[in-house]
Design a protein around this motif. Structure first.
Motif, PDB file in Angstrom:
ATOM      1  N   ALA A  28      45.712 101.307   8.188  1.00 47.12           N
ATOM      2  CA  ALA A  28      44.989 102.700   8.409  1.00 47.12           C
ATOM      3  C   ALA A  28      44.667 103.129   9.660  1.00 47.12           C
ATOM      4  O   ALA A  28      44.738 104.333   9.901  1.00 47.12           O
ATOM      5  N   THR A  29      44.695 102.172  10.861  1.00 43.79           N
ATOM      6  CA  THR A  29      44.051 102.675  12.047  1.00 43.79           C
ATOM      7  C   THR A  29      45.452 103.088  12.928  1.00 43.79           C
ATOM      8  O   THR A  29      46.177 102.227  13.031  1.00 43.79           O
ATOM      9  N   LYS A  30      45.204 104.053  13.619  1.00 44.85           N
ATOM     10  CA  LYS A  30      46.198 104.592  14.304  1.00 44.85           C
ATOM     11  C   LYS A  30      46.168 104.029  16.042  1.00 44.85           C
ATOM     12  O   LYS A  30      45.217 103.816  16.232  1.00 44.85           O
ATOM     13  N   PRO A  31      47.212 104.221  16.290  1.00 45.50           N
ATOM     14  CA  PRO A  31      47.276 103.376  17.860  1.00 45.50           C
ATOM     15  C   PRO A  31      46.377 104.354  18.600  1.00 45.50           C
ATOM     16  O   PRO A  31      46.500 105.646  18.195  1.00 45.50           O
ATOM     17  N   GLY A  32      45.634 103.639  19.486  1.00 42.77           N
ATOM     18  CA  GLY A  32      44.974 104.382  20.152  1.00 42.77           C
ATOM     19  C   GLY A  32      43.403 104.397  19.911  1.00 42.77           C
ATOM     20  O   GLY A  32      42.442 104.821  20.472  1.00 42.77           O
ATOM     21  N   THR A  33      43.040 104.122  18.630  1.00 40.38           N
ATOM     22  CA  THR A  33      41.903 103.732  17.884  1.00 40.38           C
ATOM     23  C   THR A  33      41.192 102.875  18.559  1.00 40.38           C
ATOM     24  O   THR A  33      41.670 101.821  19.012  1.00 40.38           O
ATOM     25  N   TRP A  34      39.775 103.015  18.924  1.00 39.76           N
ATOM     26  CA  TRP A  34      38.933 101.943  19.659  1.00 39.76           C
ATOM     27  C   TRP A  34      38.505 101.451  18.436  1.00 39.76           C
ATOM     28  O   TRP A  34      37.881 101.921  17.416  1.00 39.76           O
ATOM     29  N   VAL A  35      38.247  99.990  18.465  1.00 39.81           N
ATOM     30  CA  VAL A  35      37.573  99.121  17.322  1.00 39.81           C
ATOM     31  C   VAL A  35      36.436  98.741  18.314  1.00 39.81           C
ATOM     32  O   VAL A  35      36.569  97.738  19.279  1.00 39.81           O
ATOM     33  N   VAL A  36      35.235  98.649  17.847  1.00 40.45           N
ATOM     34  CA  VAL A  36      34.104  98.065  18.339  1.00 40.45           C
ATOM     35  C   VAL A  36      33.720  96.887  17.233  1.00 40.45           C
ATOM     36  O   VAL A  36      33.097  97.342  16.250  1.00 40.45           O
ATOM     37  N   ALA A  37      33.555  95.850  17.470  1.00 43.34           N
ATOM     38  CA  ALA A  37      33.565  94.582  16.516  1.00 43.34           C
ATOM     39  C   ALA A  37      32.297  93.761  17.029  1.00 43.34           C
ATOM     40  O   ALA A  37      32.115  93.461  18.243  1.00 43.34           O
ATOM     41  N   CYS A  38      31.271  93.385  16.209  1.00 46.07           N
ATOM     42  CA  CYS A  38      30.100  92.552  16.342  1.00 46.07           C
ATOM     43  C   CYS A  38      30.125  91.611  15.182  1.00 46.07           C
ATOM     44  O   CYS A  38      29.661  92.242  13.854  1.00 46.07           O
ATOM     45  N   PRO A  39      30.600  90.315  15.029  1.00 43.54           N
ATOM     46  CA  PRO A  39      30.985  89.903  16.376  1.00 43.54           C
ATOM     47  C   PRO A  39      32.557  89.818  16.372  1.00 43.54           C
ATOM     48  O   PRO A  39      32.997  91.028  15.918  1.00 43.54           O
ATOM     49  N   ASP A  71      48.050  89.851  12.022  1.00 40.18           N
ATOM     50  CA  ASP A  71      48.425  89.473  13.269  1.00 40.18           C
ATOM     51  C   ASP A  71      47.648  90.350  14.381  1.00 40.18           C
ATOM     52  O   ASP A  71      48.146  91.613  14.588  1.00 40.18           O
ATOM     53  N   LEU A  72      46.777  89.696  14.928  1.00 34.22           N
ATOM     54  CA  LEU A  72      45.689  90.464  15.853  1.00 34.22           C
ATOM     55  C   LEU A  72      46.499  91.059  17.241  1.00 34.22           C
ATOM     56  O   LEU A  72      46.279  92.060  17.567  1.00 34.22           O
ATOM     57  N   ASP A  73      47.313  89.924  17.555  1.00 34.77           N
ATOM     58  CA  ASP A  73      48.242  90.425  18.585  1.00 34.77           C
ATOM     59  C   ASP A  73      48.919  91.582  18.678  1.00 34.77           C
ATOM     60  O   ASP A  73      49.162  92.563  19.551  1.00 34.77           O
ATOM     61  N   ALA A  74      49.428  91.864  17.164  1.00 35.16           N
ATOM     62  CA  ALA A  74      50.434  92.930  17.098  1.00 35.16           C
ATOM     63  C   ALA A  74      49.425  94.116  16.878  1.00 35.16           C
ATOM     64  O   ALA A  74      49.890  95.294  17.262  1.00 35.16           O
ATOM     65  N   TRP A  75      48.266  93.932  16.329  1.00 33.27           N
ATOM     66  CA  TRP A  75      47.281  95.208  15.868  1.00 33.27           C
ATOM     67  C   TRP A  75      46.411  95.647  17.041  1.00 33.27           C
ATOM     68  O   TRP A  75      46.409  96.979  17.350  1.00 33.27           O
ATOM     69  N   VAL A  76      45.830  94.611  17.752  1.00 32.02           N
ATOM     70  CA  VAL A  76      44.977  95.219  18.896  1.00 32.02           C
ATOM     71  C   VAL A  76      44.864  94.585  20.079  1.00 32.02           C
ATOM     72  O   VAL A  76      45.611  93.281  20.264  1.00 32.02           O
ATOM     73  N   GLU A  77      44.600  94.948  21.202  1.00 37.31           N
ATOM     74  CA  GLU A  77      44.217  94.576  22.466  1.00 37.31           C
ATOM     75  C   GLU A  77      42.924  94.549  22.741  1.00 37.31           C
ATOM     76  O   GLU A  77      42.167  95.624  22.793  1.00 37.31           O
ATOM     77  N   GLU A  78      42.083  93.298  23.104  1.00 38.13           N
ATOM     78  CA  GLU A  78      40.596  93.322  23.626  1.00 38.13           C
ATOM     79  C   GLU A  78      40.705  93.854  24.870  1.00 38.13           C
ATOM     80  O   GLU A  78      41.512  93.598  25.980  1.00 38.13           O
ATOM     81  N   HIS A  79      39.570  94.620  25.180  1.00 34.48           N
ATOM     82  CA  HIS A  79      39.293  95.149  26.647  1.00 34.48           C
ATOM     83  C   HIS A  79      38.063  94.685  27.003  1.00 34.48           C
ATOM     84  O   HIS A  79      37.110  94.438  26.239  1.00 34.48           O
ATOM     85  N   ALA A  80      37.797  94.160  28.264  1.00 39.95           N
ATOM     86  CA  ALA A  80      37.026  93.612  28.999  1.00 39.95           C
ATOM     87  C   ALA A  80      35.642  94.761  29.007  1.00 39.95           C
ATOM     88  O   ALA A  80      35.835  95.871  29.008  1.00 39.95           O
ATOM     89  N   MET A  81      34.513  94.225  28.839  1.00 42.00           N
ATOM     90  CA  MET A  81      33.296  94.957  28.861  1.00 42.00           C
ATOM     91  C   MET A  81      32.249  94.490  30.032  1.00 42.00           C
ATOM     92  O   MET A  81      32.199  93.429  30.174  1.00 42.00           O
ATOM     93  N   ASP A  82      31.591  95.294  30.577  1.00 41.65           N
ATOM     94  CA  ASP A  82      30.592  94.895  31.497  1.00 41.65           C
ATOM     95  C   ASP A  82      29.148  94.741  30.915  1.00 41.65           C
ATOM     96  O   ASP A  82      28.658  95.683  30.069  1.00 41.65           O
ATOM     97  N   TYR A  83      28.576  93.498  30.463  1.00 40.09           N
ATOM     98  CA  TYR A  83      27.432  93.449  29.674  1.00 40.09           C
ATOM     99  C   TYR A  83      26.068  93.436  30.398  1.00 40.09           C
ATOM    100  O   TYR A  83      26.418  93.007  31.782  1.00 40.09           O
TER     101      TYR A  83
END
Length: 114
Positions: A28-39, A71-83
């Motif tokens: 259901a998620t479209k390309p370009g959607t941001w996913v914030v996940a914890c954990p 397949d997480l590699d096909a679905w999303v790309e993780e982006h670095a964050m400054d904590y």
């Protein structure tokens, strides 16, 4: 669009139903959607991928093959964050290096999975 997934499905669904929900979200998620996940998505998926944490069992680390359950590699790309850094050494929410909130991860959807 932004989707926030905080302990999604980990504690109240069977592994089979949890995987069905994850597959529905990935479809259901479209390309370009941001996913914030914890954990992290890998940790959240561990409950339904045989404990692999969403990654392939043999290869670990960056670029590792991920579980065929989703397949997480096909679905999303993780982006670095400054904590942010903790202000005191005894902050209970800080990791070993003194950074706060490192269990929060940011991903961008590459493609909806069908």
């Amino acid at each position: 669009q932004v989707v926030v997934l905080h302990n999604a499905f980990q504690f109240f669904l069977s592994p089979e139903n949890s995987l069905r929900c994850w597959r529905a979200i990935a479809a259901a998620t479209k390309p370009g959607t941001w996913v914030v996940a914890c954990p992290s998505l890998e940790e959240q998926l561990a409950c339904c991928t045989g404990g692999e944490g969403g990654r392939g069992a043999k290869k670990k680390g960056k670029g590792a093959a991920r579980s065929t359950a989703l397949d997480l590699d096909a679905w999303v790309e993780e982006h670095a964050m400054d904590y942010p850094m903790a202000e005191t050494e005894d902050d209970e929410y800080a990791d070993e290096e003194g950074r706060l909130f490192t269990n929060i991860r940011l991903y961008k959807v590459k493609a909806a999975l069908v």
